[in-house]
Design a protein around this motif. Structure first.
Motif, PDB file in Angstrom:
ATOM      1  N   SER A   8       0.823  -1.217   0.000  1.00 11.95           N
ATOM      2  CA  SER A   8       0.000   0.000   0.000  1.00 11.95           C
ATOM      3  C   SER A   8       0.856   1.265   0.000  1.00 11.95           C
ATOM      4  N   VAL A   9       2.157   1.105   0.119  1.00 10.54           N
ATOM      5  CA  VAL A   9       3.052   2.273   0.186  1.00 10.54           C
ATOM      6  C   VAL A   9       3.293   2.818  -1.223  1.00 10.54           C
ATOM      7  N   PRO A  10       3.017   4.099  -1.454  1.00 13.56           N
ATOM      8  CA  PRO A  10       3.279   4.671  -2.785  1.00 13.56           C
ATOM      9  C   PRO A  10       4.770   4.594  -3.119  1.00 13.56           C
ATOM     10  N   GLY A  11       5.071   4.372  -4.404  1.00 14.86           N
ATOM     11  CA  GLY A  11       6.461   4.353  -4.833  1.00 14.86           C
ATOM     12  C   GLY A  11       7.087   2.972  -4.781  1.00 14.86           C
ATOM     13  N   GLU A  70       4.465   0.885  -8.393  1.00 16.18           N
ATOM     14  CA  GLU A  70       4.496   1.647  -9.658  1.00 16.18           C
ATOM     15  C   GLU A  70       5.719   1.283 -10.499  1.00 16.18           C
ATOM     16  N   TRP A  71       6.830   0.944  -9.825  1.00 17.27           N
ATOM     17  CA  TRP A  71       8.048   0.582 -10.558  1.00 17.27           C
ATOM     18  C   TRP A  71       7.885  -0.746 -11.289  1.00 17.27           C
ATOM     19  N   GLU A  99      -0.466  -0.454  -9.145  1.00 20.79           N
ATOM     20  CA  GLU A  99      -0.771   0.672  -8.266  1.00 20.79           C
ATOM     21  C   GLU A  99      -0.678   0.239  -6.807  1.00 20.79           C
ATOM     22  N   PRO A 100      -0.346   1.200  -5.898  1.00 20.55           N
ATOM     23  CA  PRO A 100      -0.365   0.860  -4.473  1.00 20.55           C
ATOM     24  C   PRO A 100      -1.752   0.330  -4.088  1.00 20.55           C
ATOM     25  N   HIS A 101      -1.785  -0.678  -3.234  1.00 19.56           N
ATOM     26  CA  HIS A 101      -3.081  -1.249  -2.842  1.00 19.56           C
ATOM     27  C   HIS A 101      -3.875  -0.220  -2.029  1.00 19.56           C
ATOM     28  N   GLU A 102      -5.071   0.076  -2.490  1.00 17.75           N
ATOM     29  CA  GLU A 102      -5.880   1.125  -1.856  1.00 17.75           C
ATOM     30  C   GLU A 102      -6.546   0.651  -0.576  1.00 17.75           C
ATOM     31  N   ARG A 141       9.611  -1.088   0.637  1.00 19.12           N
ATOM     32  CA  ARG A 141      10.510   0.075   0.509  1.00 19.12           C
ATOM     33  C   ARG A 141      11.589   0.059   1.589  1.00 19.12           C
TER      34      ARG A 141
END
Ligand SMILES: CC(C)(COP(=O)(O)OP(=O)(O)OC[C@H]1O[C@@H](n2cnc3c(N)ncnc32)[C@H](O)[C@@H]1OP(=O)(O)O)[C@@H](O)C(=O)NCCC(=O)NCCS
Length: 192
Positions: free
Chosen positions: A35-38, A41-42, A46-49, A108
């Motif tokens: 769920s962490v942005p970044g 995406e790589w 998409e980050p899990h909402e 991350r």
């Protein structure tokens, strides 16, 4: 062509990691990093909402039996590595051989310790020595230098540019790599 893969009951130990099948009890730890942005995406997702998104992806991981959970030895979940069906075009010269595509992502907080390379090398060894694959592919978006380094350090050879699809279907420029099973091939077959 796609090789069959079934990692049921397979556990891979490295110096610092244990790779094993995902379990539904991984849900909280999976959601915590996915769920962490970044991160995703790589890799094109998409980050899990919500935890519901993580649950449905996790159910898929458990059912498909081709994705390892990457855990620290004696510790928690830090990522995933999938032995995916070939999702992108492969050179015609490889069509007669049995291959798969590797895909991976780490929390991350775990980046920069060499863990991804350690996991990729363990899965390559499993694919070639236990699962009998002829080749593996790996791709990254052009701007993903971290993944480029992991792929290079894992002995893949760059074979050319490729258009990659994100989960939402958008096309992005990428780089494609192949590694042949060294027990069967002394080099990559001529691709053109
Ligand atoms: C790509 C990813 C798995 C790498 O994990 P990792 O455990 O940090 O990888 P490693 O430590 O084994 O290797 C990372 C390499 O990238 C290098 N690196 C780190 N930051 C970098 C940067 N900003 N630019 C270029 N290289 C960088 C590191 O120095 C290291 O290379 P080195 O050993 O030659 O020094 C992790 O960043 C990740 O999960 N990213 C998001 C998902 C993703 O990109 N998946 C792959 C899709 S193709």
């Amino acid at each position: 062509m796609n090789a069959n893969i079934d990692i049921s009951g397979v556990v891979l130990n490295t110096a610092r990691l244990t790779l094993r099948q995902f379990e539904m009890s991984d849900l909280e730890a999976f959601y915590a990093y996915a769920s962490v942005p970044g991160v995703g995406e790589w890799a094109g997702w998409e980050p899990h909402e919500s935890i519901a998104v993580s649950r449905s992806v996790l159910e898929m991981f458990v059912a498909d039996r081709k994705t390892f959970a990457i855990t620290l030895r004696g510790g928690g979940l830090i990522g995933s590595i999938g032995i995916e069906a070939l999702r992108h075009e492969i050179p015609a010269a490889l069509e007669a051989y049995r291959g798969r595509e590797l895909g991976y992502a780490l929390a991350r907080t775990a980046w920069g310790n060499g863990y991804a390379t350690e996991a990729v090398l363990a899965v390559i060894d499993y694919c070639f020595r236990s699962a009998g694959l002829d080749f593996l592919t790996c791709n990254h978006f052009v701007e993903n230098d971290r993944s480029r380094r992991v792929i290079e350090k894992s002995g893949f050879a760059y074979v050319g540019s490729i258009r990659l699809r994100t989960q939402s279907g958008a096309a992005r420029d990428g780089r494609a790599y192949i590694r042949m099973n060294p027990a069967r091939f002394s080099r990559i077959p001529p691709l053109k």
